[in-house]
Motif scaffolding. Sequence first.
Motif, PDB file in Angstrom:
ATOM      1  N   TRP A 170      32.498  23.435  -0.749  1.00  0.00           N
ATOM      2  CA  TRP A 170      33.479  22.357  -0.633  1.00  0.00           C
ATOM      3  C   TRP A 170      33.945  21.906  -2.017  1.00  0.00           C
ATOM      4  N   GLU A 171      33.009  21.771  -2.941  1.00  0.00           N
ATOM      5  CA  GLU A 171      33.377  21.365  -4.303  1.00  0.00           C
ATOM      6  C   GLU A 171      34.258  22.429  -4.955  1.00  0.00           C
ATOM      7  N   GLU A 172      33.954  23.714  -4.657  1.00  0.00           N
ATOM      8  CA  GLU A 172      34.762  24.805  -5.190  1.00  0.00           C
ATOM      9  C   GLU A 172      36.173  24.767  -4.600  1.00  0.00           C
ATOM     10  N   ALA A 173      36.265  24.419  -3.311  1.00  0.00           N
ATOM     11  CA  ALA A 173      37.568  24.340  -2.643  1.00  0.00           C
ATOM     12  C   ALA A 173      38.437  23.253  -3.270  1.00  0.00           C
ATOM     13  N   LEU A 174      37.826  22.107  -3.611  1.00  0.00           N
ATOM     14  CA  LEU A 174      38.571  21.004  -4.222  1.00  0.00           C
ATOM     15  C   LEU A 174      39.202  21.427  -5.547  1.00  0.00           C
ATOM     16  N   GLU A 175      38.519  22.288  -6.283  1.00  0.00           N
ATOM     17  CA  GLU A 175      39.029  22.749  -7.574  1.00  0.00           C
ATOM     18  C   GLU A 175      40.024  23.900  -7.412  1.00  0.00           C
ATOM     19  N   LYS A 176      39.752  24.753  -6.446  1.00  0.00           N
ATOM     20  CA  LYS A 176      40.516  25.996  -6.299  1.00  0.00           C
ATOM     21  C   LYS A 176      41.836  25.831  -5.534  1.00  0.00           C
ATOM     22  N   TYR A 177      41.824  25.032  -4.449  1.00  0.00           N
ATOM     23  CA  TYR A 177      43.000  24.911  -3.593  1.00  0.00           C
ATOM     24  C   TYR A 177      43.951  23.842  -4.121  1.00  0.00           C
ATOM     25  N   LYS A 178      45.224  24.191  -4.234  1.00  0.00           N
ATOM     26  CA  LYS A 178      46.240  23.272  -4.732  1.00  0.00           C
ATOM     27  C   LYS A 178      47.204  22.886  -3.603  1.00  0.00           C
ATOM     28  N   PRO A 179      47.223  21.595  -3.197  1.00  0.00           N
ATOM     29  CA  PRO A 179      48.135  21.164  -2.138  1.00  0.00           C
ATOM     30  C   PRO A 179      49.594  21.492  -2.482  1.00  0.00           C
ATOM     31  N   GLY A 180      50.315  22.041  -1.511  1.00  0.00           N
ATOM     32  CA  GLY A 180      51.710  22.399  -1.717  1.00  0.00           C
ATOM     33  C   GLY A 180      51.907  23.751  -2.359  1.00  0.00           C
ATOM     34  N   GLU A 181      50.809  24.404  -2.784  1.00  0.00           N
ATOM     35  CA  GLU A 181      50.912  25.702  -3.454  1.00  0.00           C
ATOM     36  C   GLU A 181      50.036  26.771  -2.791  1.00  0.00           C
ATOM     37  N   THR A 182      48.767  26.433  -2.546  1.00  0.00           N
ATOM     38  CA  THR A 182      47.822  27.430  -2.032  1.00  0.00           C
ATOM     39  C   THR A 182      48.090  27.767  -0.572  1.00  0.00           C
ATOM     40  N   VAL A 183      48.102  29.061  -0.277  1.00  0.00           N
ATOM     41  CA  VAL A 183      48.262  29.548   1.101  1.00  0.00           C
ATOM     42  C   VAL A 183      46.968  30.260   1.500  1.00  0.00           C
ATOM     43  N   LEU A 184      46.413  29.897   2.666  1.00  0.00           N
ATOM     44  CA  LEU A 184      45.144  30.459   3.119  1.00  0.00           C
ATOM     45  C   LEU A 184      45.265  31.061   4.519  1.00  0.00           C
ATOM     46  N   THR A 185      44.429  32.048   4.783  1.00  0.00           N
ATOM     47  CA  THR A 185      44.356  32.640   6.119  1.00  0.00           C
ATOM     48  C   THR A 185      42.945  32.436   6.654  1.00  0.00           C
ATOM     49  N   GLY A 186      42.853  31.918   7.869  1.00  0.00           N
ATOM     50  CA  GLY A 186      41.557  31.674   8.475  1.00  0.00           C
ATOM     51  C   GLY A 186      41.575  31.950   9.965  1.00  0.00           C
TER      52      GLY A 186
ATOM     53  N   ILE B 257       5.908  19.734   2.919  1.00  0.00           N
ATOM     54  CA  ILE B 257       6.699  20.479   1.935  1.00  0.00           C
ATOM     55  C   ILE B 257       8.118  20.590   2.478  1.00  0.00           C
ATOM     56  N   ARG B 258       9.063  20.057   1.738  1.00  0.00           N
ATOM     57  CA  ARG B 258      10.470  20.121   2.164  1.00  0.00           C
ATOM     58  C   ARG B 258      11.168  21.237   1.398  1.00  0.00           C
ATOM     59  N   LEU B 259      11.822  22.129   2.149  1.00  0.00           N
ATOM     60  CA  LEU B 259      12.479  23.290   1.568  1.00  0.00           C
ATOM     61  C   LEU B 259      13.982  23.263   1.868  1.00  0.00           C
ATOM     62  N   GLY B 260      14.729  24.052   1.115  1.00  0.00           N
ATOM     63  CA  GLY B 260      16.170  24.156   1.352  1.00  0.00           C
ATOM     64  C   GLY B 260      16.637  25.596   1.253  1.00  0.00           C
ATOM     65  N   ILE B 261      17.690  25.903   1.999  1.00  0.00           N
ATOM     66  CA  ILE B 261      18.296  27.234   1.941  1.00  0.00           C
ATOM     67  C   ILE B 261      19.705  27.156   1.343  1.00  0.00           C
ATOM     68  N   LYS B 262      20.478  26.172   1.752  1.00  0.00           N
ATOM     69  CA  LYS B 262      21.854  26.078   1.259  1.00  0.00           C
ATOM     70  C   LYS B 262      21.898  25.818  -0.248  1.00  0.00           C
ATOM     71  N   GLN B 263      20.816  25.242  -0.778  1.00  0.00           N
ATOM     72  CA  GLN B 263      20.763  24.940  -2.210  1.00  0.00           C
ATOM     73  C   GLN B 263      20.657  26.199  -3.075  1.00  0.00           C
ATOM     74  N   LEU B 264      20.476  27.356  -2.427  1.00  0.00           N
ATOM     75  CA  LEU B 264      20.445  28.616  -3.174  1.00  0.00           C
ATOM     76  C   LEU B 264      21.819  28.941  -3.764  1.00  0.00           C
ATOM     77  N   THR B 265      22.871  28.376  -3.177  1.00  0.00           N
ATOM     78  CA  THR B 265      24.239  28.622  -3.654  1.00  0.00           C
ATOM     79  C   THR B 265      24.939  27.300  -3.935  1.00  0.00           C
ATOM     80  N   GLY B 266      26.055  27.368  -4.656  1.00  0.00           N
ATOM     81  CA  GLY B 266      26.831  26.174  -4.935  1.00  0.00           C
ATOM     82  C   GLY B 266      27.539  25.670  -3.689  1.00  0.00           C
ATOM     83  N   ASP B 267      27.929  24.410  -3.713  1.00  0.00           N
ATOM     84  CA  ASP B 267      28.632  23.798  -2.583  1.00  0.00           C
ATOM     85  C   ASP B 267      30.063  24.340  -2.518  1.00  0.00           C
TER      86      ASP B 267
END
Length: 239
Positions: free
Chosen positions: A119-135, A107-117
């Motif tokens: 990375w895909e959200e970052a591609l849509e949300k972050y705009k090069p040359g505009e978005t400023v992030l703190t990490g 039986i193969r199970l997953g945990i990360k699949q409980l939420t969306g990826d």
Amino acid sequence: MNRGSHVETVVLEVDRDKRRISLSLRRIERSPWEIFKEKNPRGTRIKGKVTNVTDKSIFVEVEEDLVGLVRFNDISWKPNANINESFKVEDEIEVVVLDVDEKNRRIRLGIKQLTGDPWEEALEKYKPGETVLTGKDIHIKERGIVVELEYGVEGFIKGSDLGQERAKDISKIVKLDEEITAQVIGFERKKRQVNLSKKRYEQWLEKERVSSFMTSQGEASVKLGDLLGEKLKSLSKQG
């Protein structure tokens, strides 16, 4: 079982020479894996108890005497997640059924699949040359630093993009666990990495300061002109 009872069997072997037929009662019973698959098709969310944790996988008991496996790549969207810190034996966790192989009893199970990826959200949300992030700086490399952003997404800042002043030793510019604010300048899709520039962010800040200063100076000039105009009007009336 009583003599004369009717039972359902499976033929295992026919021996013509001995005029004997081998039968099986047990073979007609459905396996637990087959029953589990029928009840829990792919994508089903279920809860289970952690029975073992290794560096590369987690074993989860989904039903009595029925254990599934969560592989390392199915545990977290975060590339370098520490499994032993996040999961302990006896923990009750939620998992997603990814596959059930009745033949091999797996039986193969997953945990990360409980939420969306994220990375895909970052591609849509972050705009090069505009978005400023703190990490947070989580790894210092020879060529730059790795920054942990929101939702576990990782960013990378080259040594040449760390600031206005360049230094041969990056560790002299930044420290581990230091919070860093930078501007998004692009993406490294294969590495699932957001490219950042602290230097571009500082340049943008400087432009904002200059613009704000010039605006305030312009307002001050207007106010001074108004005062002088009122003063001249007052003097002309007195004359």
